[in-house]
Write a protein that holds these residues in place. Structure first.
Motif: not given
Ligand SMILES: Nc1nc2c(ncn2[C@@H]2O[C@H](COP(=O)(O)OP(=O)(O)O)[C@@H](O)[C@H]2O)c(=O)[nH]1
Ligand SMILES: [Mg+2]
Lengths: 644, 242
Positions: A489, A491-492, A495, B68, B82, B85, B230-231, B235
């Motif tokens: 999780d 990624f951001f 980034r 995405w 992921m 979501r 943002r996740g 999760a």
């Protein structure tokens, strides 16, 4: 082979005759960790991944002090003369020296047959009776250290003829001596011609099968094949040709493999016509390489290992094993769907010949030490919480690494990553940022990591992600930022780290420095070793598991010239690796090149000059390289990297 | 294609969009067309997922798509949550010359309706219209490139009526596109931008609205989309194992 990129030694700066004695710099041992792979076995990660074996060092037992050359006593023992028929190539010359019976690496099955068949069996190649060379063997090694006598062993240059694989020979056919590598192709030069078509697709068969024969001929003309089959014989991967076309051949291969497996004497390799077949069983898989390019079994096996690593990278080992234990007839093509490009990328790299694969080492972008330090510090400064590894990669060369103290990076893993980034087009052509789950088998073959990748072209000014669409940018100005995490999780988070990194690098001037270095490319050989006869060299620092080399230009222009050079390097490499004899220096003379391989516990050096270069001149060149490295070590290699 | 200039200070907001669908139906090609106005006849399969952004100008506002583009392979299926979501919109793509890809698309739609944000705007997209002779005037002009791979499939296998009926049933936007010619590509994205409920576009820190099902045709309900999530939350525990 694959020691990690983890060393703080700088012993290479010492004279090669001084033994640093500090070969095991990688064994730092704190094991507490919070870095985890995402899946599925976290606990196993508490352990530091095992140190990869370093066979070359182990086998040689570190007997020779760096650079000082001693002939092995064993080399004087009578040799097996098993290959009189094809004793043309360099490798065969050496085979005569090898202690076949005591060599752990040589497989009896594979040695019994001629390993280096001529490409054109009928062609009369200068059949210098290599058996005569036996005595010469004792003088083949020289000490190219300054102050060593260079002349003594007089006849060496005359004795060893044909320092070439069939590939090298064929590619060199009818090329004038003066500048053999520059020459245009000879019309009748099978291998050169074929090399041009090597990477073209074999089309699919028509419905009526009419074109089968034509396709098969195209297929058979390929210089190299790689196959992966399941233990039960299901085709999983073939570099060339579709299932329909190759099914008969796969069947034959499978029959052979299972026959010998049934006899409890697994088939390791054989020669058929001008092709060498090498098999590598790996759990539920069998990998097969077929080469007409004269590589050694060990080299082909290394290539197959790499393909296997790619499969693990896609699936992880437990998942691969689970699939086959649940269902031995599993069709692996489905779970591997879309990874053909990665396998093809690796396979074609092997066919073109890659110094990185040959040496199992990485190449770095040359930067001043102080500049690299700023980049390293920037990486550490912007490092985000979930980062495991961070890499800056420029045109296939490493600029900088950030990593936890307890984990180093494995060249094999990096090779997979570089292949994905630079050979398979999809990541960079996507023109965006990528989030890629992958297993790095050298790090941990049981779980996945997640890799953030962002490419940008260094030739453009704009660096915001929106502006980076390098789909058509040339290979040489690609800069990739690779950030790897165990947390899927993140990624951001990564980034953001990338954005911070780029901003900082811009601010402190590092980006400009990197771009300049990329634009400059490799230094030419004559800049590095002015006044010497050298045309090219490969220098591998064993401690750093990195190599450096000059540009291929101007002497080796184009695919075929490069492949020829790589064939020569393969030979040299084989000559000092595929034996137990402690040969440390290898000088060879062919009609179109002279070459020198020199090995110490600290480095491997391979130098190439034109055929009329004297041994003394070659040795002088080699010494020049070594002293250049001594000065430049911290520029051409990443020593340590940014560690947290 | 993508209106880039218009520098009037229009309000701008981000919209998260996910592309789903079987491998090789043309998801990446659609994105490439939308973002770069480009097409690659032999596009290599996506590895993992790609993240791209592109602005889309509406008369009243600027929409910044955060896209995405997922790989369609099975082994990545467990990672899909992921990506969808927190998505406000999804493009579910099938290949008109390959009926099985529509089946797969329906599965994705069902999964999104079950698992994704309740207000998610879904567009069903039938791609490779250029391969279906029935309505592509440019057809002759594009021999070459893709010939071998498609010789046999170069016929429509999924009728417009069938797909459209299904889309209406499920309240999906529906378009037939060609990434190759660019036909209808920007239209899909514009339609999505227009269909995103105003209320969820209120700048970066949109509060949660009601969790109502947003029927595209009907109500422009607020949707429960946390633009900044943002996740961080919930999760999903799936890995990418097969
Ligand atoms: N003729 C045609 N081919 C297309 C179209 N869109 C994609 N393709 C081709 O279909 C293949 C798969 O496309 P890709 O975008 O990688 O599919 P994805 O796996 O869904 O991302 C590629 O060879 C594309 O060039 C289209 O609209 N028309
Ligand atoms: Mg794709």
């Amino acid at each position: 082979m694959s020691k990690k990129v983890d060393s703080t030694r700088s012993s290479e700066t010492q004279s090669p005759t001084v033994e640093s004695g500090n070969q095991n710099a990688t064994t730092s041992s704190d094991t507490s960790t919070s870095d985890r792979c995402d899946e599925p076995i976290d606990s196993s990660l508490e352990l530091r991944p095992p140190l990869p074996p370093r066979p070359s060092l182990l086998e040689r037992g570190n007997t020779a002090a760096g650079g000082s050359l001693r002939l092995s006593k064993r080399a004087a023992r009578p040799q097996l003369q098993s290959q009189a028929t094809t004793a043309l190539s360099l490798a065969d010359v050496h085979t005569a020296n090898r202690l076949e019976t005591s060599s752990p690496k040589s497989s009896p099955a594979s040695r019994a047959v001629s390993r280096k068949p001529s490409l054109t069996p009928s062609a009369h190649q200068p059949s210098i009776a290599v058996s005569e060379v036996d005595d010469g063997a004792s003088v083949r090694s020289v000490v190219p250290t300054i102050g060593t006598r260079l002349d003594g062993e007089s006849t060496l240059g005359d004795l060893i003829e044909g320092a070439a694989t069939p590939a090298f020979k064929a590619l060199s056919a009818q090329i004038e001596r003066a500048n053999p590598f520059d020459a245009v192709l000879a019309e009748d030069d099978n291998l050169s011609t074929q090399m041009q078509h090597e990477f073209q697709n074999v089309e699919s068969m028509n419905k009526d099968g009419q074109n089968e024969e034509a396709l098969l001929n195209i297929w058979k003309a390929k210089l190299k094949h790689f196959f992966i089959l399941s233990a039960s014989g299901k085709p999983i991967y073939s570099r060339h040709g579709d299932d329909q076309l190759i099914s008969n051949y796969i069947g034959v291969v499978q029959t052979l493999i299972s026959f010998y497996q049934g006899a409890k004497d697994p088939l390791k390799g054989f020669t058929a016509g001008d092709a060498r077949f090498v098999m590598l069983p790996k759990g539920p898989l069998n990998l097969v390489a077929v080469s007409r390019m004269g590589e050694s079994d060990a080299q082909l096996r290394t290539q197959l290992e790499s393909l296997y690593m790619q499969i693990l990278s896609t699936l992880t080992l437990p998942s691969l094993e689970r699939m086959f234990s649940n269902r031995p007839s599993t069709d692996l093509r489905r779970p591997l769907e879309g990874t053909d490009v990665l396998l093809d990328g690796l396979a074609d790299g092997f066919t073109r010949g890659s110094p990185s694969t040959l040496l199992s080492a990485l190449e770095c972008l040359r930067l001043r030490k102080s500049h690299r330090k700023v980049v390293d510090e920037t990486l550490l400064k912007v490092r985000s919480q979930n980062l495991l590894y961070g890499l800056i990669v420029a045109a296939g060369r490493l600029v900088s690494v950030v990593r936890p103290k307890k984990h180093s990076l494995h060249p094999g893993d990096l090779h997979l990553i570089f292949n994905m980034l630079f050979e398979a087009g999809s990541v960079k052509a996507g023109g965006g940022e990528n989030w890629i789950p992958l297993c790095l088998p050298g790090f941990n073959n049981t779980g996945f990591l997640y890799m953030y990748v962002s490419f940008f072209s260094t030739s453009e000014g704009a660096l915001s992600p929106e502006a980076e669409r390098p789909s058509s940018a040339g290979k040489d100005d690609e800069l990739a930022i690779v950030l790897i995490s165990a947390n899927k999780d993140s990624f951001f988070e990564l980034r953001q780290m990338r954005a911070d990194l780029v901003a900082q690098l811009e601010k402190n001037g590092s980006m400009a420095v990197i771009k300049t270095a990329i634009r400059k490319g490799h230094a030419s050989c004559s800049d590095i070793t002015p006044g010497t006869v050298l045309k090219h060299f490969l220098y591998k620092s064993r401690g750093n598991v990195q190599f450096t080399m000059p540009s291929f230009e101007p002497h080796f222009h184009g695919l075929i010239a490069k492949r020829k050079l790589m064939s020569l390097y393969h030979n040299l490499h084989d000559s000092i690796h595929s034996r137990t004899a402690h040969l440390k220096v290898q000088h060879t003379v062919a009609y179109d090149a002279t070459a020198l391989a020199w090995e110490t516990p600290l480095f491997e050096l391979y130098c190439v000059a034109s055929s009329n270069a004297s041994r003394a001149a070659l040795v002088a060149g080699a010494n020049k390289v070594v002293s250049w490295i001594r000065r430049e070590e911290e520029r051409v290699f990443i020593i340590g990297g940014a560690v947290f | 294609m993508t209106d880039s200039t218009a520098s009037a200070p229009k309000p701008s907001s981000s919209v998260k969009l996910v592309l789903l669908g079987e491998a090789a139906v043309g998801k990446s090609s659609l994105v490439l067309r939308f973002v770069n106005n480009d097409f690659q006849p032999n596009k290599e399969p996506t590895i993992g997922a790609a993240f791209l952004t592109q602005k889309c100008q509406l008369p009243s506002r600027t929409i910044k798509f955060e896209i995405w583009d997922t790989a369609g392979q099975e082994r990545f299926a467990s990672l899909a949550p992921m990506y969808y979501r927190n998505a406000q919109s999804a493009l579910v793509v099938y290949d008109m010359t390959k009926p099985s890809s529509l089946v797969k698309a329906k599965h994705w739609v069902a999964e999104l309706q079950r698992q994704a944000s309740p207000g998610i705007v879904i567009a069903l997209v039938g791609n490779k219209l250029d391969l279906c002779d029935d309505d592509d005037p440019e057809d002759e002009a594009q021999d070459g490139e893709n010939a071998e791979g498609h010789e046999e499939e170069a016929v429509r296998k999924v009728s417009t009526a069938e797909a459209k009926a299904y889309a209406e049933e499920e309240s999906l936007l529906f378009y037939e596109t060609s990434a190759k010619t660019g036909h209808n590509v920007s239209e899909v994205f514009t339609a999505i931008a227009n269909a995103i409920p105003e209320t969820s576009l209120k700048g970066p820190r949109t509060g949660a609205g009601g969790g109502t099902q947003a029927a595209i045709s009907g109500g422009q309900d607020t949707s429960r989309v946390n633009l900044n999530a943002r996740g961080a939350d919930g999760a999903a525990k799936e890995g990418c194992a097969c």
